[in-house]
Design a protein around this motif. Structure first.
Motif, short mmCIF file in Angstrom:
data_model
loop_
_atom_site.label_atom_id
_atom_site.label_comp_id
_atom_site.label_asym_id
_atom_site.label_seq_id
_atom_site.Cartn_x
_atom_site.Cartn_y
_atom_site.Cartn_z
N GLY A 39 -9.48 22.88 -4.60
CA GLY A 39 -9.86 24.06 -3.91
C GLY A 39 -9.08 25.39 -4.46
N LYS A 40 -8.56 25.31 -5.81
CA LYS A 40 -7.87 26.55 -6.25
C LYS A 40 -8.80 27.64 -6.57
CE LYS A 40 -4.11 23.98 -8.08
NZ LYS A 40 -3.03 23.68 -9.51
N VAL A 41 -10.23 27.16 -6.60
CA VAL A 41 -10.91 28.61 -6.75
C VAL A 41 -11.29 29.27 -5.79
CG1 VAL A 41 -12.21 27.21 -9.02
CG2 VAL A 41 -13.12 27.23 -6.55
N LYS A 42 -10.65 29.07 -4.39
CA LYS A 42 -10.95 29.53 -3.40
C LYS A 42 -9.88 30.58 -3.27
CE LYS A 42 -13.63 25.89 -1.30
NZ LYS A 42 -13.81 25.05 -0.02
N PRO A 43 -10.28 32.04 -2.48
CA PRO A 43 -9.18 32.94 -2.29
C PRO A 43 -8.02 32.49 -1.09
CG PRO A 43 -11.32 33.66 -1.35
CD PRO A 43 -11.51 32.30 -2.07
N TYR A 44 -8.31 31.47 -0.39
CA TYR A 44 -7.35 31.15 0.54
C TYR A 44 -6.84 29.86 0.34
CZ TYR A 44 -11.91 29.31 1.96
OH TYR A 44 -13.08 28.71 2.15
N TYR A 45 -6.54 29.56 -0.88
CA TYR A 45 -6.00 28.25 -1.46
C TYR A 45 -4.64 28.29 -0.87
CZ TYR A 45 -3.84 24.84 -4.19
OH TYR A 45 -3.12 23.75 -4.89
N HIS A 46 -4.23 26.84 -0.20
CA HIS A 46 -2.89 26.73 -0.05
C HIS A 46 -2.64 25.40 -0.34
CE1 HIS A 46 0.56 25.88 2.37
NE2 HIS A 46 0.85 27.46 2.44
N PRO A 47 -1.53 25.07 -1.21
CA PRO A 47 -1.50 23.65 -1.66
C PRO A 47 -1.13 22.38 -0.67
CG PRO A 47 0.39 25.03 -2.16
CD PRO A 47 -0.44 25.90 -1.57
N ALA A 48 -0.81 22.86 0.49
CA ALA A 48 -0.25 21.76 1.62
C ALA A 48 -1.92 21.46 2.26
CB ALA A 48 0.58 22.38 2.55
N LEU A 49 -2.67 22.21 2.03
CA LEU A 49 -4.05 21.85 2.79
C LEU A 49 -5.09 21.49 1.97
CD1 LEU A 49 -4.26 25.12 4.96
CD2 LEU A 49 -3.50 22.83 5.64
N ASP A 50 -5.79 20.63 2.53
CA ASP A 50 -7.13 19.93 1.44
C ASP A 50 -8.46 20.88 1.83
OD1 ASP A 50 -8.81 18.32 0.19
OD2 ASP A 50 -8.90 16.74 1.54
N ILE A 51 -8.49 21.75 1.02
CA ILE A 51 -9.86 22.77 1.32
C ILE A 51 -10.76 22.53 0.12
CG2 ILE A 51 -8.61 24.24 2.52
CD1 ILE A 51 -8.12 25.98 0.07
N GLY A 52 -10.86 21.46 -0.81
CA GLY A 52 -11.48 21.39 -2.07
C GLY A 52 -12.95 21.03 -1.77
N ASP A 53 -13.85 21.27 -2.67
CA ASP A 53 -15.34 20.78 -2.46
C ASP A 53 -15.65 19.34 -2.92
OD1 ASP A 53 -15.61 23.43 -1.34
OD2 ASP A 53 -15.61 24.18 -3.17
N CYS A 54 -16.84 19.16 -2.74
CA CYS A 54 -17.36 17.72 -3.14
C CYS A 54 -17.98 18.05 -4.52
CB CYS A 54 -18.24 17.08 -2.15
SG CYS A 54 -17.49 16.73 -0.65
N ILE A 55 -18.20 17.04 -5.27
CA ILE A 55 -18.86 17.20 -6.60
C ILE A 55 -19.72 16.05 -7.03
CG2 ILE A 55 -18.47 17.61 -9.39
CD1 ILE A 55 -16.76 19.69 -8.40
N ILE A 56 -21.03 16.31 -7.34
CA ILE A 56 -21.81 15.22 -7.84
C ILE A 56 -22.13 15.39 -9.42
CG2 ILE A 56 -24.24 14.10 -7.51
CD1 ILE A 56 -24.14 15.77 -4.72
N LEU A 57 -21.84 14.32 -10.12
CA LEU A 57 -22.02 14.48 -11.60
C LEU A 57 -23.33 13.69 -11.78
CD1 LEU A 57 -18.40 13.88 -13.26
CD2 LEU A 57 -19.90 16.23 -12.72
N ILE A 58 -24.10 14.20 -12.44
CA ILE A 58 -25.47 13.41 -12.88
C ILE A 58 -25.45 13.23 -14.39
CG2 ILE A 58 -26.78 13.88 -10.88
CD1 ILE A 58 -28.16 16.27 -12.31
N ASN A 59 -26.24 12.22 -15.07
CA ASN A 59 -26.41 12.12 -16.34
C ASN A 59 -25.07 11.86 -16.97
OD1 ASN A 59 -29.30 12.46 -16.43
ND2 ASN A 59 -28.84 14.42 -16.59
#
Length: 151
Positions: A39-59
């Motif tokens: 979640g470090k690309v978000k403007p409201y990132y805080h290291p104590a919170l889990d605000i990351g996104d989900c990623i799908i890798l294909i191929n």
């Protein structure tokens, strides 16, 4: 008086991204995946919170590891220990290679154990996460992760 905005778990909604690994290098790909998972690309990132996104890798089988073909076949597990440090890794396990690399790049603690669960890796171009409406992320044109500019 200054007040710092710390987002609640209810105020953030996770986005789903689809990344095609066709003709992508492993190191460049991982350096873009880890900030999205944490979640470090978000403007409201805080290291104590889990605000990351989900990623799908294909191929994932078309991912290039770079270097010579010997780099694909061997992995150093315990550097400095003669005889047992160089183990052979099969070329048909791209999911395992990507998961190990992601886990090593994550910060220690909660993130190392739990954030990699939001990474879904598939060897073909199809995935079962269509209901989440994933956003297709082209790393060559994405402005934040553009590495093609030579400085």
């Amino acid at each position: 008086m200054n007040e710092t905005f710390i987002p609640d778990s209810n105020s953030t909604k996770r986005k789903w991204y689809v990344i095609d690994c066709q003709n992508q290098k492993l190191g460049r790909l991982l350096s873009t995946i880890v900030p999205l998972l944490t979640g470090k690309v978000k403007p409201y990132y805080h290291p104590a919170l889990d605000i990351g996104d989900c990623i799908i890798l294909i191929n994932a089988e078309a991912l290039t590891l770079g270097g010579t073909s010997d780099f694909r076949k061997f992995h150093v597990y315990c550097p400095g220990r003669p005889g047992s440090s160089l183990k052979q890794v099969l070329n048909n396990l791209p999911q395992q290679i990507i998961e190990r690399s992601i886990r090593c790049m994550m910060p220690n603690g909660y993130a190392e154990k739990n954030l990699a669960k939001r990474l879904k890796i598939y060897e073909g171009p199809n995935h079962p996460h269509i209901a989440q409406n994933p956003i297709e992320l082209n790393l060559d044109q994405f402005e934040f992760f553009n590495y093609n500019n030579d400085i």
